[in-house]
Design a protein around this motif. Structure first.
Motif, PDB file in Angstrom:
ATOM      1  N   VAL A 138      -7.739   2.753   1.145  1.00 18.59           N
ATOM      2  CA  VAL A 138      -7.472   4.150   0.808  1.00 18.59           C
ATOM      3  C   VAL A 138      -7.302   4.276  -0.700  1.00 18.59           C
ATOM      4  CG1 VAL A 138      -5.902   6.095   1.137  1.00 18.59           C
ATOM      5  CG2 VAL A 138      -6.367   4.527   3.038  1.00 18.59           C
ATOM      6  N   MET A 139      -7.870   5.335  -1.270  1.00 16.31           N
ATOM      7  CA  MET A 139      -7.662   5.614  -2.687  1.00 16.31           C
ATOM      8  C   MET A 139      -6.247   6.166  -2.861  1.00 16.31           C
ATOM      9  SD  MET A 139     -10.308   4.801  -4.539  1.00 16.31           S
ATOM     10  CE  MET A 139     -10.183   5.812  -5.996  1.00 16.31           C
ATOM     11  N   THR A 140      -5.316   5.270  -3.155  1.00 18.64           N
ATOM     12  CA  THR A 140      -3.900   5.627  -3.162  1.00 18.64           C
ATOM     13  C   THR A 140      -3.595   6.769  -4.111  1.00 18.64           C
ATOM     14  OG1 THR A 140      -3.388   3.329  -2.617  1.00 18.64           O
ATOM     15  CG2 THR A 140      -1.579   4.697  -3.416  1.00 18.64           C
ATOM     16  N   ARG A 141      -4.158   6.736  -5.310  1.00 19.19           N
ATOM     17  CA  ARG A 141      -3.825   7.776  -6.287  1.00 19.19           C
ATOM     18  C   ARG A 141      -4.389   9.139  -5.887  1.00 19.19           C
ATOM     19  NH1 ARG A 141      -7.781   4.685  -9.029  1.00 19.19           N
ATOM     20  NH2 ARG A 141      -9.717   5.816  -9.444  1.00 19.19           N
ATOM     21  N   VAL A 142      -5.384   9.151  -5.021  1.00 22.49           N
ATOM     22  CA  VAL A 142      -5.955  10.421  -4.548  1.00 22.49           C
ATOM     23  C   VAL A 142      -5.132  10.985  -3.394  1.00 22.49           C
ATOM     24  CG1 VAL A 142      -7.982  11.499  -3.478  1.00 22.49           C
ATOM     25  CG2 VAL A 142      -8.282   9.815  -5.309  1.00 22.49           C
ATOM     26  N   HIS A 143      -4.620  10.095  -2.550  1.00 18.44           N
ATOM     27  CA  HIS A 143      -3.915  10.534  -1.344  1.00 18.44           C
ATOM     28  C   HIS A 143      -2.417  10.263  -1.437  1.00 18.44           C
ATOM     29  CE1 HIS A 143      -7.723  11.341   0.678  1.00 18.44           C
ATOM     30  NE2 HIS A 143      -8.158  10.184   0.232  1.00 18.44           N
ATOM     31  N   LYS A 145      -0.127  11.883   1.208  1.00 16.10           N
ATOM     32  CA  LYS A 145      -0.050  11.285   2.539  1.00 16.10           C
ATOM     33  C   LYS A 145       0.914  10.093   2.561  1.00 16.10           C
ATOM     34  CE  LYS A 145      -4.711  12.663   3.943  1.00 16.10           C
ATOM     35  NZ  LYS A 145      -4.990  13.462   2.743  1.00 16.10           N
ATOM     36  N   TYR A 146       1.137   9.483   1.423  1.00 14.80           N
ATOM     37  CA  TYR A 146       2.057   8.343   1.361  1.00 14.80           C
ATOM     38  C   TYR A 146       3.510   8.781   1.184  1.00 14.80           C
ATOM     39  CZ  TYR A 146      -1.472   4.675   1.325  1.00 14.80           C
ATOM     40  OH  TYR A 146      -2.473   3.805   1.685  1.00 14.80           O
ATOM     41  N   GLU A 147       3.742  10.064   0.906  1.00 12.84           N
ATOM     42  CA  GLU A 147       5.109  10.524   0.695  1.00 12.84           C
ATOM     43  C   GLU A 147       5.966  10.320   1.937  1.00 12.84           C
ATOM     44  OE1 GLU A 147       4.848  14.542  -0.576  1.00 12.84           O
ATOM     45  OE2 GLU A 147       4.105  14.056  -2.585  1.00 12.84           O
ATOM     46  N   ASP A 148       5.349  10.473   3.119  1.00 13.08           N
ATOM     47  CA  ASP A 148       6.116  10.362   4.363  1.00 13.08           C
ATOM     48  C   ASP A 148       6.297   8.914   4.828  1.00 13.08           C
ATOM     49  OD1 ASP A 148       6.304  13.134   4.468  1.00 13.08           O
ATOM     50  OD2 ASP A 148       4.470  13.335   5.657  1.00 13.08           O
ATOM     51  N   VAL A 149       5.668   7.973   4.138  1.00  7.55           N
ATOM     52  CA  VAL A 149       5.752   6.574   4.588  1.00  7.55           C
ATOM     53  C   VAL A 149       6.290   5.642   3.509  1.00  7.55           C
ATOM     54  CG1 VAL A 149       3.971   6.769   6.368  1.00  7.55           C
ATOM     55  CG2 VAL A 149       3.306   6.242   4.016  1.00  7.55           C
ATOM     56  N   GLY A 150       6.941   6.222   2.494  1.00  8.56           N
ATOM     57  CA  GLY A 150       7.607   5.373   1.509  1.00  8.56           C
ATOM     58  C   GLY A 150       7.020   5.366   0.124  1.00  8.56           C
ATOM     59  N   GLY A 151       6.044   6.223  -0.169  1.00  5.59           N
ATOM     60  CA  GLY A 151       5.493   6.269  -1.517  1.00  5.59           C
ATOM     61  C   GLY A 151       4.242   5.420  -1.667  1.00  5.59           C
ATOM     62  N   HIS A 152       3.692   5.417  -2.890  1.00 10.86           N
ATOM     63  CA  HIS A 152       2.381   4.802  -3.106  1.00 10.86           C
ATOM     64  C   HIS A 152       2.379   3.286  -2.876  1.00 10.86           C
ATOM     65  CE1 HIS A 152       4.328   4.180  -7.013  1.00 10.86           C
ATOM     66  NE2 HIS A 152       3.483   3.182  -7.202  1.00 10.86           N
ATOM     67  N   LEU A 153       3.527   2.616  -3.055  1.00 13.58           N
ATOM     68  CA  LEU A 153       3.550   1.169  -2.834  1.00 13.58           C
ATOM     69  C   LEU A 153       3.413   0.813  -1.353  1.00 13.58           C
ATOM     70  CD1 LEU A 153       6.263  -0.040  -5.375  1.00 13.58           C
ATOM     71  CD2 LEU A 153       3.772  -0.179  -5.560  1.00 13.58           C
ATOM     72  N   ALA A 154       3.611   1.817  -0.485  1.00 17.60           N
ATOM     73  CA  ALA A 154       3.429   1.580   0.948  1.00 17.60           C
ATOM     74  C   ALA A 154       1.968   1.347   1.299  1.00 17.60           C
ATOM     75  CB  ALA A 154       3.979   2.760   1.751  1.00 17.60           C
ATOM     76  N   ALA A 155       1.079   1.510   0.317  1.00 19.18           N
ATOM     77  CA  ALA A 155      -0.336   1.223   0.571  1.00 19.18           C
ATOM     78  C   ALA A 155      -0.531  -0.228   0.999  1.00 19.18           C
ATOM     79  CB  ALA A 155      -1.159   1.511  -0.682  1.00 19.18           C
ATOM     80  N   PHE A 156       0.385  -1.109   0.605  1.00 19.33           N
ATOM     81  CA  PHE A 156       0.264  -2.520   0.955  1.00 19.33           C
ATOM     82  C   PHE A 156       1.077  -2.884   2.192  1.00 19.33           C
ATOM     83  CE2 PHE A 156      -0.437  -2.214  -3.663  1.00 19.33           C
ATOM     84  CZ  PHE A 156      -1.773  -2.608  -3.677  1.00 19.33           C
ATOM     85  N   ASN A 157       1.699  -1.876   2.794  1.00 18.60           N
ATOM     86  CA  ASN A 157       2.328  -2.065   4.099  1.00 18.60           C
ATOM     87  C   ASN A 157       1.231  -1.841   5.137  1.00 18.60           C
ATOM     88  OD1 ASN A 157       3.466  -1.240   6.678  1.00 18.60           O
ATOM     89  ND2 ASN A 157       5.438  -1.151   5.657  1.00 18.60           N
ATOM     90  N   PRO A 158       0.886  -2.861   5.928  1.00 19.39           N
ATOM     91  CA  PRO A 158      -0.259  -2.732   6.835  1.00 19.39           C
ATOM     92  C   PRO A 158      -0.187  -1.515   7.753  1.00 19.39           C
ATOM     93  CG  PRO A 158       0.481  -5.013   6.741  1.00 19.39           C
ATOM     94  CD  PRO A 158       1.495  -4.207   6.004  1.00 19.39           C
ATOM     95  N   VAL A 159       0.984  -1.266   8.334  1.00 23.47           N
ATOM     96  CA  VAL A 159       1.113  -0.145   9.268  1.00 23.47           C
ATOM     97  C   VAL A 159       0.986   1.179   8.532  1.00 23.47           C
ATOM     98  CG1 VAL A 159       2.642   0.998  10.898  1.00 23.47           C
ATOM     99  CG2 VAL A 159       2.489  -1.483  10.890  1.00 23.47           C
ATOM    100  N   ALA A 160       1.635   1.305   7.367  1.00 20.65           N
ATOM    101  CA  ALA A 160       1.550   2.536   6.588  1.00 20.65           C
ATOM    102  C   ALA A 160       0.110   2.805   6.162  1.00 20.65           C
ATOM    103  CB  ALA A 160       2.456   2.450   5.364  1.00 20.65           C
ATOM    104  N   ASN A 161      -0.573   1.785   5.690  1.00 21.40           N
ATOM    105  CA  ASN A 161      -1.954   1.947   5.257  1.00 21.40           C
ATOM    106  C   ASN A 161      -2.841   2.360   6.422  1.00 21.40           C
ATOM    107  OD1 ASN A 161      -4.843   0.862   4.579  1.00 21.40           O
ATOM    108  ND2 ASN A 161      -3.759   0.946   2.621  1.00 21.40           N
ATOM    109  N   LEU A 162      -2.575   1.784   7.589  1.00 19.31           N
ATOM    110  CA  LEU A 162      -3.348   2.129   8.776  1.00 19.31           C
ATOM    111  C   LEU A 162      -3.165   3.604   9.123  1.00 19.31           C
ATOM    112  CD1 LEU A 162      -5.114   0.204  10.501  1.00 19.31           C
ATOM    113  CD2 LEU A 162      -3.254   0.162  12.168  1.00 19.31           C
ATOM    114  N   ARG A 163      -1.930   4.067   9.082  1.00 18.38           N
ATOM    115  CA  ARG A 163      -1.658   5.468   9.436  1.00 18.38           C
ATOM    116  C   ARG A 163      -2.296   6.428   8.430  1.00 18.38           C
ATOM    117  NH1 ARG A 163       4.761   5.344  11.318  1.00 18.38           N
ATOM    118  NH2 ARG A 163       4.452   3.962  13.130  1.00 18.38           N
TER     119      ARG A 163
END
Length: 283
Positions: A159-164, A167-185
């Motif tokens: 996922v292009m983290t800086r674009v989305h 969507k990461y606000e509800d799962v812990g912020g942009h660093l959650a991109a490396f959380n497998p479950v957060a990235n999947l969602r």
């Protein structure tokens, strides 16, 4: 009295007559309404069966006009999701998929089993085929949760983290991109938007990889659909040879933000096309 005075007096008299007539008609109407209500009340008291029937009709009318409240299934908190599961504890279909992916992509079966289980739960909530979600993960990152492309696509679904960021606000912020479950969602939300925007699965995959306005997607959709076909075979209890992963890096996404949201399961009419693509891709 002058002519103008007589005219004014005539207008006043006319207005007074109209007002008095309106009051008389209104008074009579209210009187009739009161009589009608009194008659209806007497009738209902004398006929309990009519009263019960009227109550039932009135209750049905009110209930039919109440807004329908749709109970959306909430996502379990990230902290409650396991990072690894013994595949033997999964349903047979999920366990088969987990073992197959583990063997093909040379990753431990326990964390893959947790991802497979999460994909099935997300698929149930979003009406997307979980094997499609897993196929995208396979093509995008080969199940490496820490993958990052040169343009900033991150995690399992690239996922292009800086674009989305929204969507990461509800799962812990942009660093959650490396959380497998957060990235999947988050990746599934992006996929839903892409499919809705394109109006088809193949078109949605082109949007997902950032090739919607390009002459070709570099074979990305074909690769995803071929892997999807193989995973469906495995999930259905049929054998599918886990061909060795390609030596070249997986296609990395350069997704742009989409406008629409919410999409159901792709039509079953796409299955023949999926099988054809799979055969052409060497499934």
């Amino acid at each position: 009295m002058t002519a103008s005075g007589r005219a004014v007096a005539g207008v006043r008299t006319f207005a007074a007559d109209v007002a008095n007539g309106f009051l008389e008609v209104t008074h009579s109407s209210f009187a009739l309404l009161g009589l009608a209500v009194a008659f209806a009340a007497i009738t209902l008291l004398a006929r309990p069966d009519l009263r019960q029937s009227g109550e039932e009709h009135l209750m049905g009318w009110l209930q039919s006009r109440q807004p329908v409240v749709v109970q959306l299934e909430a996502e379990p908190p990230l902290g409650e999701r396991p990072i690894a599961i013994n595949p033997k504890e999964l349903p047979r279909e999920q366990a088969a998929v987990a073992y197959w992916l583990s063997k093909k992509y040379r990753v431990a079966p326990e964390p893959v089993a947790a991802l497979v289980n999460e994909a099935y739960e997300i698929g149930s909530r979003t009406k997307l085929d979980p094997t499609l979600i897993l196929a995208i993960v396979a093509i995008e990152s080969s199940f490496n949760p820490f993958a990052q492309s040169a343009v900033g696509a991150q995690g399992l679904m690239q996922v292009m983290t800086r674009v989305h960021t929204d969507k990461y606000e509800d799962v812990g912020g942009h660093l959650a991109a490396f959380n497998p479950v957060a990235n999947l969602r988050v990746g599934v939300k992006v996929l839903q938007e892409c499919i809705a925007r394109a109006g088809s699965l193949e078109g949605g995959l082109r949007y997902y990889v950032g090739a919607a306005n390009l002459p070709s997607d570099g074979g990305y959709a074909a690769k995803v659909l071929a892997e999807h076909f193989r995973l469906r075979q495995v999930a259905g209890g049929r054998s599918a040879s886990p061909a060795a992963p390609a030596a070249t890096p997986p296609v990395l996404s350069t997704k742009a933000p989409a406008e629409a949201a919410g999409v159901g399961t792709p039509s079953a009419a796409l299955q023949p096309a999926v099988e054809k693509v799979a055969m052409l891709a060497g499934a």
